[in-house]
Design an enzyme around this catalytic site. Structure first.
Site, PDB file in Angstrom:
ATOM      1  N   SER A 646      56.717 -65.105  90.827  1.00 39.51           N
ATOM      2  CA  SER A 646      55.917 -65.415  89.658  1.00 39.51           C
ATOM      3  C   SER A 646      55.475 -66.887  89.684  1.00 39.51           C
ATOM      4  O   SER A 646      54.785 -67.301  90.615  1.00 39.51           O
ATOM      5  CB  SER A 646      56.694 -65.057  88.391  1.00 39.51           C
ATOM      6  OG  SER A 646      55.843 -64.944  87.286  1.00 39.51           O
ATOM      7  N   ASP A 809      51.792 -54.618  89.471  1.00 40.59           N
ATOM      8  CA  ASP A 809      51.777 -55.838  88.656  1.00 40.59           C
ATOM      9  C   ASP A 809      50.335 -56.257  88.379  1.00 40.59           C
ATOM     10  O   ASP A 809      49.507 -56.308  89.295  1.00 40.59           O
ATOM     11  CB  ASP A 809      52.515 -56.955  89.401  1.00 40.59           C
ATOM     12  CG  ASP A 809      52.516 -58.277  88.639  1.00 40.59           C
ATOM     13  OD1 ASP A 809      52.475 -58.251  87.392  1.00 40.59           O
ATOM     14  OD2 ASP A 809      52.582 -59.326  89.298  1.00 40.59           O
ATOM     15  N   HIS A 867      56.003 -56.395  88.883  1.00 38.04           N
ATOM     16  CA  HIS A 867      56.130 -57.836  89.090  1.00 38.04           C
ATOM     17  C   HIS A 867      57.455 -58.215  89.761  1.00 38.04           C
ATOM     18  O   HIS A 867      57.518 -59.151  90.553  1.00 38.04           O
ATOM     19  CB  HIS A 867      56.035 -58.521  87.724  1.00 38.04           C
ATOM     20  CG  HIS A 867      55.903 -60.001  87.754  1.00 38.04           C
ATOM     21  ND1 HIS A 867      54.785 -60.652  88.217  1.00 38.04           N
ATOM     22  CD2 HIS A 867      56.756 -60.987  87.346  1.00 38.04           C
ATOM     23  CE1 HIS A 867      54.928 -61.953  88.098  1.00 38.04           C
ATOM     24  NE2 HIS A 867      56.126 -62.188  87.574  1.00 38.04           N
TER      25      HIS A 867
END
Length: 929
Positions: A646, A809, A867
């Protein structure tokens, strides 16, 4: 007590403590100076209001050390009758703007038949022990000391308490206990740092000897206490450590060892006969009983005075009567009282020209080595134990060094070692089982024995009294000091500003070695990073070391440990954990770090600079890694990788690039980090390109889910869409996942105790949180910066890069990640652009995803994952890491290598972006990367 000091040995310990490594001439009389003054005000808990005026005058370089700046002056306390502290500062001969600042506090003398208390001048230590010069034999000039402590530190010698040395005051201004000592020194330091801002950022240490075993803990505790709750207008003092040399700190334990040192010491010297030895032994129980009453009678003066009179008469005086030097059992006492002849120093410091040059006040009177009036005032203080003052310091990461020359009788090494072992603190068990290590010089000579654990160190120095007089002892000191302990990663180096506080823990995965705790970031005031480390379940000696950095910015890496790729997961009830069979520790040593400060269990202190850029992130983490590898040198040679996800797409390139550059620039002072590669999972690395692919992904993803309505080009049901996994609803905005079990477990008192979590890190909120809104906001100016270019020099130098992305994601989607991977301009760009998307088959015949790889740069689109790939595809993610780092089984490696080879089979045109306009008010929910 006296001012005696083992200058030689301690300078080595000092360098190790401070993390620094080690130059000569003579001087005669100087001229006068110009006085500057600043005012400092404060109030006591009792409501008394005071002001202090700090004056300073530049001292002529001709007086002592021509190579550095030097100032002397007074701290005059307004509101007292006439109290003033005298000080003399010498800057470092090396790097005064980065070397530490050390305060030196001398103790007191022997008085009559009994050991004395406070009352001796720190300026005496400057001239006979550890200062830049010593006084010549005629007392009319000085000779440069090449082994001065200011070779690698800024040193501040302070005459204290009031009435000692050049300090002065009316009789009513004298203090008689450690509360007064601590308070006066704290206010002096506040005034000093306010007037001298250039020293505020430096690491700060308090050293003392002899009765300094009372002073240093009292002053250190007061500084630490003041830092915890700064009064309005006060400044944060960057306290890093306390050092005590041959000190009297715990009389209740230390007095029991006088008989042994008199009769059965390591030198084979029987200072007393057997009958006297037995008499001394017989007096010990009564002596200790009286000292105990002193501690547990509210420190009542009469009880404490009785203890001193009895114990000194019945035990200590038996040795004094032999005529041997109480500070060195190998030689006689030449001069009654202090046993050494300091007349040359007295002659020098009573010279009117010298007094003028130092700006000494006429109120100071005639300088003496020791003031016996002050000495008498502290008699009720003498038997009070001070070791408990060190406990909160040790428990909160302030290093403590106790050193003792083994030829000293009066504060002998037996008693000092005994009280260090008896001290009850959170690291006592580790300290007791720590190995006594030989302390050797470069020529192989064994100079002492050292024991250390969790920032607490005891050092016995062989063949050392309290003081080898500078004018008598040629420099064995310089040899001891020139040992560059850093180069060998000596055990003493752990006392450096990279302070560690960690404990082994069996939480989560009891079958492997693990540790959790803190490292203080070098150069900060009180910035401490929390970490949790697990050894590999396979072969920790050779498996790689991987650090994991969660994104946010502002989210805890410990969350990933317990929710994604760590050795265990938290049960739904938040009360216990279950082993994770797909932990990344199956084939790697893993280190999860809460960073930057303010995230998870990590914290900083008042006055620490806010971390809000990747340069600062990288710098702090590099210092953290230096500390970790210093404390865990067995991993220095292991392959090293940086992973994150991320917003880790910002963190990871910055940290890896810092390591890469530091390795190139390393001049031997830092540990080389064996960087082999870095991995970014669903990362935000190049926002300028990645943001262009939100619209593409919203209308054209492999799951056939259209996130944009055709009518108004808005995200459909934005409050319900899980932007981290478009296949799911967002049940708990804004993070969309239920992390409550993890929060419950990590906020369980027994868990925090097992992890050695420090409560002081949570002034704003006492509970661990998944993410910090405050830290997230700090990085608002950093979020849209691109960090892909930092990877170029790494790739060109053979450092591998893995970009992997779960294809469900939205927020860091695989289209944008693959696009910036193709767009990165480096020598291998064309080869990478020419690769094919090749199917990667994992265990059980499962298609894990599509891989592209060329010249060390790999992109992997992972199927059926959002994600957090380790959460959605735990087995596939674990196999990916094992294969990419070369630690998989033969079958795992063969499958991976087949996919990589196949990816180079045919040319693939780079992806083309469709231009789809998106309304700037489309209603996208707030997200964390």
């Amino acid at each position: 007590m006296n001012v005696m000091f083992l200058s030689a040995a301690v300078r080595v310990a000092l360098l190790a403590l401070l993390g620094f490594s080690t130059q000569t001439d003579s001087a005669t009389l100087p001229g006068a100076s110009t006085v500057k003054a600043t005012t400092h005000a404060w109030s006591t808990p009792g409501g008394h209001h005071y002001q202090g005026v700090l004056s300073s005058n530049a001292v002529s370089s001709e007086l002592c050390d021509p190579s550095v700046e030097s100032v002397s002056g007074y701290f005059n306390i307004t509101g007292t009758r006439d109290a003033a502290y005298f000080y003399w500062l010498f800057e470092s001969r090396a790097d005064p703007r980065s070397d530490p600042l050390i305060v030196w506090l001398t103790g007191g003398p022997v008085g009559g038949r009994g050991v004395g208390t406070g009352g001796c001048s720190s300026i005496l230590a400057l001239f006979v022990e550890n200062g830049p010069c010593y006084v010549n034999e005629w007392g009319n000039g000085t000779v440069l000391n090449p082994d001065s402590w200011n070779s690698n530190a800024n040193i501040l010698w302070i005459d204290q308490p009031v009435g000692v040395g050049f300090s002065y005051g009316e009789r009513a201004d004298y203090v008689d206990g450690e509360e007064g000592v601590g308070e006066d020194l704290y206010q002096f330091l506040q005034a000093f740092f306010k007037a001298n801002e250039k020293y505020r950022e430096l690491a700060f240490y308090i050293f003392g000897e002899s009765y300094g075993g009372h002073y240093a803990p009292a002053a250190g505790h007061r500084v630490w206490e003041g830092n915890q709750d700064l009064a309005q207008g006060d400044v944060y003092i960057n306290l890093q450590g306390i050092g005590i040399g041959n000190g009297l700190t715990d009389p209740e334990i230390q007095y029991a060892y006088y008989p042994q040192m008199s009769y059965n010491n390591s030198y084979g010297i029987q200072a007393v006969d057997e009958e006297t030895f037995n008499d001394m032994q017989d007096a010990v129980p009564t002596c200790l009983h009286l000292i105990h009453r002193c501690q547990h009678n509210g420190g009542e003066d009469f009880a404490c005075s009785v203890a001193q009179v009895y114990c000194n008469a019945a035990i200590e005086s038996k040795y004094v009567e032999t005529g041997l030097n109480v500070y060195d059992i190998r030689i006689p006492c030449e001069v009654p009282g202090l046993c050494y002849d300091f007349s040359r120093v007295e002659t020098f410091l009573q010279n009117p020209e010298i007094l003028c040059a130092l700006g000494v006040s006429p109120s100071a009177g005639t300088w003496q080595s020791c003031n016996m009036e002050v000495n008498k005032d502290f008699r009720a203080d003498f038997m009070k134990n001070m070791q408990d003052k060190l406990v909160p310091l040790l428990d909160n990461g302030v290093a403590v060094l106790i050193y003792a020359g083994d030829a000293d009788f009066i504060c002998n090494w037996y008693g000092n070692e005994a009280w260090t072992r008896a001290l009850e603190w959170t690291g006592q068990d580790e300290f007791l089982v720590a190995e006594d290590m030989p302390w050797k010089l470069s020529d192989g000579v064994e100079a002492g024995m050292v024991r250390t654990a969790k920032g607490f160190t005891f050092l016995r120095v062989y063949g050392a009294p309290k003081l080898p007089l500078l004018w008598r002892t040629p420099s064995r000191t310089s040899k001891l000091l020139s040992e560059h302990l850093l180069e060998n990663y000596s055990i003493l180096q752990r006392m450096s500003p990279h302070r560690q506080e960690s404990i082994e823990t069996k939480l989560c995965d009891p079958d492997v070695n693990s540790q959790a705790g803190y490292f203080k970031i070098s150069g900060s005031k009180d910035k401490n990073y929390f970490y949790w480390f697990f050894e590999s379940r396979a072969t920790p000696e050779t498996d790689p070391l991987i650090i994991w950095l969660t994104g946010g910015p502002g989210c805890s890496s410990i969350l990933a440990l317990l929710y994604e790729n760590g050795p265990c997961t938290v049960n739904d009830d938040g009360k216990d954990t279950t082993l994770n069979p797909y932990s990344w520790t199956n084939h790697a040593n893993m280190l999860w770090i809460d960073q930057p400060a303010g995230v998870g269990f990590s914290y900083d202190g008042p006055g620490d600079n806010v971390t809000d850029t990747e340069d600062e992130v990288a710098e702090d983490l590099y210092h953290f890694l230096q500390s970790f590898l210093t404390a865990n040198p067995q991993y220095i040679k292991n392959d090293f990788y940086v992973f994150g996800e991320s917003y880790g797409g910002h963190f990871v390139p910055a940290v890896a690039h810092k390591i890469f550059v530091a390795n190139i620039q390393n001049s031997g002072q830092a540990i080389p980090i064996n960087l082999q590669g870095l991995g970014i999972g669903n990362g935000m690395t190049d926002p300028e390109l990645q943001y262009q692919y939100y619209a593409d992904y919203a209308v054209s993803n492999s799951y056939g889910i259209n996130l944009i309505s055709a009518e108004n080009v808005e995200v459909v049901d934005s409050e319900e869409v899980n932007v981290y996994d478009i296949r799911k609803n967002c049940t708990t905005p804004p993070l969309c996942y239920d992390f409550h079990p993890v929060e419950k477990w990590l906020n369980t008192p027994s868990v925090q105790e097992a992890l050695h979590v420090r409560k002081r890190g949570f002034k704003d909120n006492s509970r661990w949180k998944v993410c910090s809104d405050k830290v997230n906001l700090q990085f608002s100016g950093d979020m849209m910066r691109s960090y892909d270019k930092l990877l170029i020099p790494l790739l060109e130098s053979g450092v591998k890069v893995l970009n992997y992305a779960g294809d469900a994601d939205f927020i860091c989607n695989y289209l944008g990640i693959e696009a910036w991977s193709d767009a990165l301009v480096w020598s291998g760009q064309k080869a990478f652009q020419a690769t094919n998307r090749s199917a990667w088959m994992t265990e059980g015949g499962i298609e894990g995803g599509l891989v592209r790889s060329a010249e060390g740069f790999t992109f992997l689109r992972m199927f059926d994952s959002g994600h957090m790939c380790p959460l959605d595809q735990p087995a596939v993610s674990a196999e990916m890491v094992a294969a990419w780092t070369g630690r998989g089984t033969k079958a795992v490696q063969e499958r991976w290598e087949a996919a990589v080879a196949a990816s180079a089979a045919e040319v693939l045109d780079p992806p083309v972006m469709e231009e789809i306009a998106v309304d700037e008010n489309s209603g996208l929910q707030e997200v964390r990367f």
